[in-house]
Design an enzyme around this catalytic site. Structure first.
Site, short mmCIF file in Angstrom:
data_model
loop_
_atom_site.label_atom_id
_atom_site.label_comp_id
_atom_site.label_asym_id
_atom_site.label_seq_id
_atom_site.Cartn_x
_atom_site.Cartn_y
_atom_site.Cartn_z
N LYS A 116 -2.93 -13.51 -5.95
CA LYS A 116 -3.53 -12.55 -6.88
C LYS A 116 -3.30 -12.90 -8.34
CE LYS A 116 -3.77 -8.81 -3.58
NZ LYS A 116 -3.50 -7.39 -3.27
N LYS A 158 2.76 -4.98 -7.94
CA LYS A 158 2.05 -5.49 -6.76
C LYS A 158 2.61 -6.84 -6.33
CE LYS A 158 -2.42 -3.44 -8.02
NZ LYS A 158 -3.87 -3.74 -8.22
N GLY A 165 -2.40 -2.44 1.02
CA GLY A 165 -1.50 -1.44 0.50
C GLY A 165 -0.04 -1.79 0.57
N HIS A 208 -13.04 2.96 -6.86
CA HIS A 208 -12.92 1.59 -6.35
C HIS A 208 -14.35 1.06 -6.17
CE1 HIS A 208 -10.72 -1.39 -3.53
NE2 HIS A 208 -11.88 -1.90 -3.90
N HIS A 235 -4.69 3.20 0.80
CA HIS A 235 -5.35 1.96 0.33
C HIS A 235 -6.28 1.35 1.38
CE1 HIS A 235 -2.79 2.09 -3.21
NE2 HIS A 235 -1.74 2.20 -2.42
N LYS A 237 -9.92 1.64 3.24
CA LYS A 237 -11.23 2.27 3.03
C LYS A 237 -11.64 3.07 4.26
CE LYS A 237 -12.32 -1.73 0.20
NZ LYS A 237 -12.99 -3.04 0.18
N GLU A 275 -13.59 -7.13 -6.39
CA GLU A 275 -13.21 -5.72 -6.37
C GLU A 275 -12.64 -5.28 -7.71
OE1 GLU A 275 -11.37 -4.24 -2.94
OE2 GLU A 275 -12.50 -5.52 -1.58
N ARG A 291 -14.68 -13.56 1.91
CA ARG A 291 -15.19 -13.42 3.28
C ARG A 291 -16.23 -12.32 3.30
NH1 ARG A 291 -12.98 -8.54 4.34
NH2 ARG A 291 -10.87 -8.13 3.59
N VAL A 294 -16.05 -5.67 5.81
CA VAL A 294 -16.36 -4.70 6.86
C VAL A 294 -17.60 -3.90 6.48
CG1 VAL A 294 -15.52 -2.64 8.08
CG2 VAL A 294 -13.93 -4.49 7.54
#
Length: 448
Positions: A116, A158, A165, A208, A235, A237, A275, A291, A294
């Site tokens: 990240k 983080k 999460g 988000h 965290h 969805k 995101e 990727r 979902v």
């Protein structure tokens, strides 16, 4: 074009890939554990091969077993779906070293966005707006205090390698900073083998928002608008919709162009999602998923494209079948994730499906691997279905979702279907005026 691809996944996403490949005249190989011998993706593929026992570590995450399955069946490419090995750079490198095509981005890009801190630095350099905070990793508590003095509270700590999460801790004051810092490091170490953390300003009531991008690996890229994924629990969805209720066409075009330009500059191949947290008309980058998501069906619904088909085409060396000017938003789409979980604690609820009836009608899509008599195994993620609706506008999409939820029957196990039926009655859901904290507060009030 490939003559045969292997689908390195299970459940609804494996079926999704198999269906797209069949429409293209491409043969498919399903891999499965012993627990999934009777699974729908095994039944629907042209070939199937068992790669191990129920444990995902010994089956769906077993790189040697998947490579062997390719060699045995003659599959020329691997589609990873989402989860499992879909964002494992080492796996991608091994696949490519064996002369097999990975249907997705390069190992380099997965590695770049998987860390990240590297991802944030890369995006910042490419002109993508980022949340104020530390420049890279924070090595110790003294450095964390320095970031806090410069950025101000509240802060979120983080784990660099975090996700889902885990390794995320909130510090609202100087008194909370040390505990949050050390806990985030500890969770990062125990869950991901990496205790490095970074710090960002914590936004009070953001949405988000994620932007779907697609590149051909040769410097061409487009964006396919945004999805609002603000209805979340821990965290994770729960409901996604496109386009975002709070995003104007002008803002969509601006952030979309920024994202498309960024992935074009790095030569990204395939589907990806950038995101953001969105507050007061400002976007702040949080991560990029390298990727298929979902929630990709809501984007497919409003743009009339097949993202999986496009993934396969581009991996085979073909040009993208659409350009930016071809991508025009048509209507509104909503997806709800249906899990085999027992409310109010959301504990997994595996078991045998005694009755299953999927809703139908105009604008209704059901992505699921369920069937009457199917036994949901206890070894994998509890997601069992995705209900997607599309309408000319948001009110029509909501009406269709309300109707479809009334038709849907999944008996034999507890599911989250009652949750969505209840949410349909809430004014905030009906108006789209919610943020990433709304659902957690609603659950506390209504489910305890």
């Amino acid at each position: 074009m490939f003559s045969k691809i292997l689908v390195a996944n299970r459940g609804e996403i494996a079926l999704r890939v198999i269906r797209a490949a069949r429409e293209m005249g491409v043969g498919t190989v399903a891999v499965h554990s012993t627990a999934d011998s009777d699974a729908m993706h095994v039944r629907m593929a042209d070939e199937a091969i068992c790669i191990g026992p129920p444990s995902s570590t010994l089956s769906y995450l077993s790189v040697p077993a998947i490579i062997s399955a390719c060699e045995i069946t003659g599959a020329e490419a691997i589609h990873p779906g989402y989860g499992f090995l879909s964002e494992n750079a080492q796996f991608v490198q091994i696949v490519e070293d064996h002369g097999i095509k990975f249907i997705g981005p390069s190992a380099e890009h997965i590695r770049m966005m998987g860390d990240k801190i590297t991802a944030k630095d890369t995006m910042k350099a490419l002109g993508v707006p980022c949340v104020p905070g530390s420049d890279g990793g924070v090595p110790d508590f003294e450095a964390a205090q320095a970031v806090a003095r410069e950025t101000g509270f509240p802060l979120i700590i983080k784990a660099t390698a975090g996700g889902g999460g885990k390794g995320m801790k909130l510090a609202r004051s100087a008194e909370e900073l040390e505990t949050a810092f050390r806990t985030a490091r500890s969770e990062g170490k125990s869950n991901f083998g990496n205790d490095e953390v970074y710090i960002e300003r914590y936004l009070g009531a953001p949405r988000h928002i994620e932007v779907q991008v697609f590149g051909d690996g040769r410097g061409n890229a487009v964006h396919l608008g945004e999805r609002d994924c603000s209805l979340q629990r821990r965290h994770q969805k729960v409901l996604e919709e496109a386009p975002g209720p709070a995003i104007s066409p002008e803002i969509r075009a601006r952030i979309g162009a920024t994202c498309a330009k960024a992935v074009a500059e790095i030569g990204y191949e395939g589907a990806g999602t950038i995101e953001f947290l969105y507050e007061n008309d400002e976007f702040f980058f949080i991560e990029m998923n390298t990727r298929l998501q979902v929630e990709h069906p809501v984007t497919e619904a409003i743009f009339g494209v097949d993202l999986v088909r496009e993934q396969i085409r581009v991996a085979a060396g073909e040009e993208m079948s659409f350009r930016q000017e071809d991508l025009v938003v048509n209507g509104h789409s909503i997806e709800v994730r249906i899990n085999a979980e027992k409310l109010p604690n959301f504990s997994p609820c595996p078991g045998k499906i005694t009755q299953y009836h999927a809703p139908g009608g105009l604008g209704v899509r059901m992505d699921s691997a369920l069937y009457d008599g199917y036994s949901i195994p206890p070894y994998y993620d509890s997601l069992i279905a995705k209900l997607i609706v599309h309408g000319r506008d948001r009110p029509e999409a909501l009406a269709r979702l309300h109707r479809a939820l009334g038709e849907l029957i999944v008996d034999g196990v507890d599911t989250t279907i009652p949750l969505f039926r209840a949410l349909m009655e809430e004014e905030a859901v009906q108006t789209g005026e919610y943020n990433i904290h709304w659902l957690e507060k609603w659950l506390e009030t209504n489910l305890g």
